[in-house]
Write an enzyme that holds these catalytic residues in place. Structure first.
Site, short mmCIF file in Angstrom:
data_model
loop_
_atom_site.label_atom_id
_atom_site.label_comp_id
_atom_site.label_asym_id
_atom_site.label_seq_id
_atom_site.Cartn_x
_atom_site.Cartn_y
_atom_site.Cartn_z
CG ASN A 87 -2.02 1.00 1.16
OD1 ASN A 87 -2.73 1.07 0.18
ND2 ASN A 87 -2.16 1.80 2.21
N GLY A 111 1.85 3.03 -2.88
CA GLY A 111 1.78 3.84 -4.08
C GLY A 111 0.97 5.11 -3.91
CG ASN A 149 1.01 -4.78 -6.41
OD1 ASN A 149 1.84 -5.01 -5.54
ND2 ASN A 149 1.30 -4.83 -7.70
CG ASP A 179 -2.66 -1.07 -8.10
OD1 ASP A 179 -2.32 -2.26 -7.92
OD2 ASP A 179 -1.99 -0.28 -8.79
CE LYS A 239 -0.35 -1.58 -11.49
NZ LYS A 239 0.27 -1.42 -10.14
#
Length: 610
Positions: free
Chosen positions: A223, A225, A357, A359, A498
């Site tokens: 977490n 990003g 990830n 996301d 993304k």
């Protein structure tokens, strides 16, 4: 770069090992001794109390052998920790910040361990080294002195001790990079083979799951990003992606449903970075009454390096954030160990960790993969999926001298980049959904056996200066674990957001939500999802939101391309292949209720006639 503890015999002699991972890139069995001998020339292997102590002067072979008796250096900065306790009533937040780090059970260390002892220390054997090796030794000494100054800039003793430890870890990574650069060792493309069938197991062949395995599971989300590519300034996981719910909201709902349905206690672990830590702490307060426990910990913060001088960008420990970076998701293992979270999980009886990830909205707990891990005794499983032309940069699993490895695009020689991108040769890619045996991880960290390949990530500062970030990939750890292999999963387990093109797909009627999990609409007639390509006018989240009064209906869409100054009204329906192009200086408004099916739209129009 230090010899691993497991490779030292009773007489402190190096035992033979089939692993080559202690050496830069992809050294084969016949090359590692030559590399070690030449690396000794600039003093990386001789043991020192601290990684950042001055490089020793030239000495005899006897003194070098005697130095090996101090085996603690081969464990590097890893130390056993006291087991932690945690309250059950509300999430316990284990946190470290960059300005005032709070390290759990930080081991006692010398606060001056980075301080140079003498300015007169000579480089070992410099007169007999070639130019590149000599300059490498100079760079190591210069870096050591610079990070000593960084440590001096911290006044608080507790903070200073923690920062000292972090800088030792960075210096170790830096010296490994210098050694790799000095020897210019690249992988031999001809030695790359596709993994054998037993190393890539089809998901369809997995047996049913066992609910009892969930009692031994924990879930970790990377977490760290910021979502800067989408114009965000805070934690990307706080972005609303579906039905007014964020990435974290969906994750919490998934795990809470898992816990309440099966009456288990699967905790959620969040690995933050110094960029997202404060945001994350604020966000998770709203989950205090949910049926799950949340633990956060902060990954490392390393200084950026000027490419020309090989010196750190920051001048003090509290220097501007832009001069620091989180060293990639490969830092997961060291951060887990150093924070005490690994020991905490083991103390609670957790044996398996599912990592993904934050996301990736397709990365939900899968009982079949967990059962497969338990049944096969695999210590590490990487989820891979079939590669498409849109996945040209994703890392892939290879067989290199009989060892399964992760190959990233940054490690591929320039002349073979197109081969790497080819769907014919490399048919799968890494989703970064990883399953890890926690006991095995503890063993590897205590023995100092995990040295991940270094990925050099070049960047340019706001004022135009070239800098380097030394990073590692979490999936590269597969080579160190016993029976590590891949499982080829359906594409539905890889749904990352993304870009705003990805966001449009997730927000659309293609997907609905069930207990926080994305489910494809039953009315979708095709197994594949539409290909969506939005132009630069839609790149930032603010522009994306401005240009869609409401997300179009795309249940029957195959392909959408939009470029230029385009705006969408309410209740727009897109079917088949739709291409909308607004030339420079022109604007296209798609009116409310418009239906576009297999249409190419261009020019400067208001599509009232449609």
């Amino acid at each position: 770069m230090h010899a691993r503890l497991s490779n030292l015999g009773p007489n402190n002699r190096l035992k033979s090992s089939s692993r080559t991972s202690s050496f830069p890139l992809f050294l084969g069995p016949g090359e590692k001794e030559n590399f070690r001998a030449s690396s000794n020339a600039f003093g990386f292997f001789p043991a020192r109390k601290s990684i950042c102590e001055p490089i020793r002067e030239e000495g005899s072979e006897a003194s070098d052998l005697a130095a090996l008796e101090d085996l603690e250096i081969y464990k590097r900065h890893h130390r056993p920790r006291i087991q932690l306790t945690r309250t059950q009533s509300a999430p316990q937040l284990i946190s470290t910040t960059t300005t005032k780090p709070v390290y759990i059970n930080q081991p006692t260390m010398s606060m001056d361990s980075l301080m140079p002892r003498s300015e007169s220390a000579r480089l070992r054997g410099q007169s007999q080294m070639d130019f590149k090796t000599a300059t490498t030794g100079v760079a190591a000494k210069a870096m050591r002195n610079e990070i000593s100054n960084l440590v001096r800039s911290v006044s608080d003793p507790v903070t200073k001790k923690a920062f000292d430890t972090e800088m030792q870890s960075f210096f170790y990574l830096f010296t490994r990079y210098l050694a790799k650069r000095a020897h210019s060792v690249e992988l031999d493309w001809d030695r790359i083979k596709s993994p054998t069938e037993d190393k890539i197991v089809p998901y369809s062949k997995l047996s049913d799951g066992d609910v009892q395995n969930l009692h031994k599971l924990a879930v970790l989300k990377v977490n760290g990003g910021l979502g800067t590519s989408m114009g965000m300034t805070g934690a990307k996981s706080a972005l609303e992606v579906k039905d007014d719910m964020t990435f974290l909201d969906l994750t919490v709902r998934q795990i809470e449903h898992l816990n309440t349905t099966h009456r288990v206690d699967v905790p959620l672990i969040l690995m933050t970075s110094f960029n997202t830590h404060e945001d994350t702490l604020r966000i998770i307060k709203k989950y205090a009454n949910q049926q799950l426990r949340i633990t956060t910990f902060n990954q490392s913060r390393y200084p950026r390096i000027y490419k020309e001088s090989l010196l750190p960008c920051p001048k003090s420990a509290d220097d501007d954030k832009k001069n620091w970076y989180p060293p990639g998701h490969g830092d997961l293992y060291n951060a887990l160990y150093q924070s005490g979270v690994l020991d905490q999980l083991l103390a609670e009886g957790k044996e398996y960790l599912f990592v993904s990830n934050s996301d990736n909205l397709g990365a939900v707990v899968d009982e079949k993969i967990l059962a497969h891990m338990v049944e096969t005794g695999a210590e590490f499983i990487m989820e891979v999926t079939d590669k498409t032309k849109a996945d040209v940069k994703g890392g892939t699993l290879i067989d290199y001298d009989g060892i399964i490895r992760l190959l990233e695009v940054a490690q591929v020689p320039n002349e073979h980049i197109e081969d790497f991108k080819s769907v014919r040769k490399f048919k799968i890619f890494n989703t970064n959904n990883l399953w890890i045996n926690l006991k095995a991880l503890k063993r590897l960290m205590e023995n100092g056996e995990m040295e991940l390949d270094i990925i050099v990530n070049p960047k340019t500062t706001d004022d135009g200066q070239a800098v380097l970030q030394l990073e590692t990939a979490a999936g590269d750890a597969i080579q160190f674990f016993k029976n590590g292999h891949g499982v080829n999963v359906p594409r539905s387990r890889f749904l990352p957001v993304k870009s705003c093109s990805d966001l449009l797909l997730i927000k659309s009627d293609i997907y609905s939500l069930q207990h926080g999990q994305l489910v494809i609409n039953e009315q979708r007639m095709f197994e594949t999802t539409p290909v969506i390509k939005l132009g630069d006018h839609f790149k930032k989240i603010a522009q994306f939101q401005k240009r869609f009064k409401k997300i179009p209906k795309i249940i029957e869409l195959d392909h959408l391309t939009v470029t230029g100054d385009v705006y969408f009204g309410r209740n727009v329906t897109l079917r088949g292949t739709v291409i909308i192009v607004a030339n420079e200086g022109q604007r296209i408004d798609i009116p409310d209720g418009c239906i576009l099916e297999n249409r190419l739209v261009s020019g400067n129009l208001n599509l009232i006639e449609l």
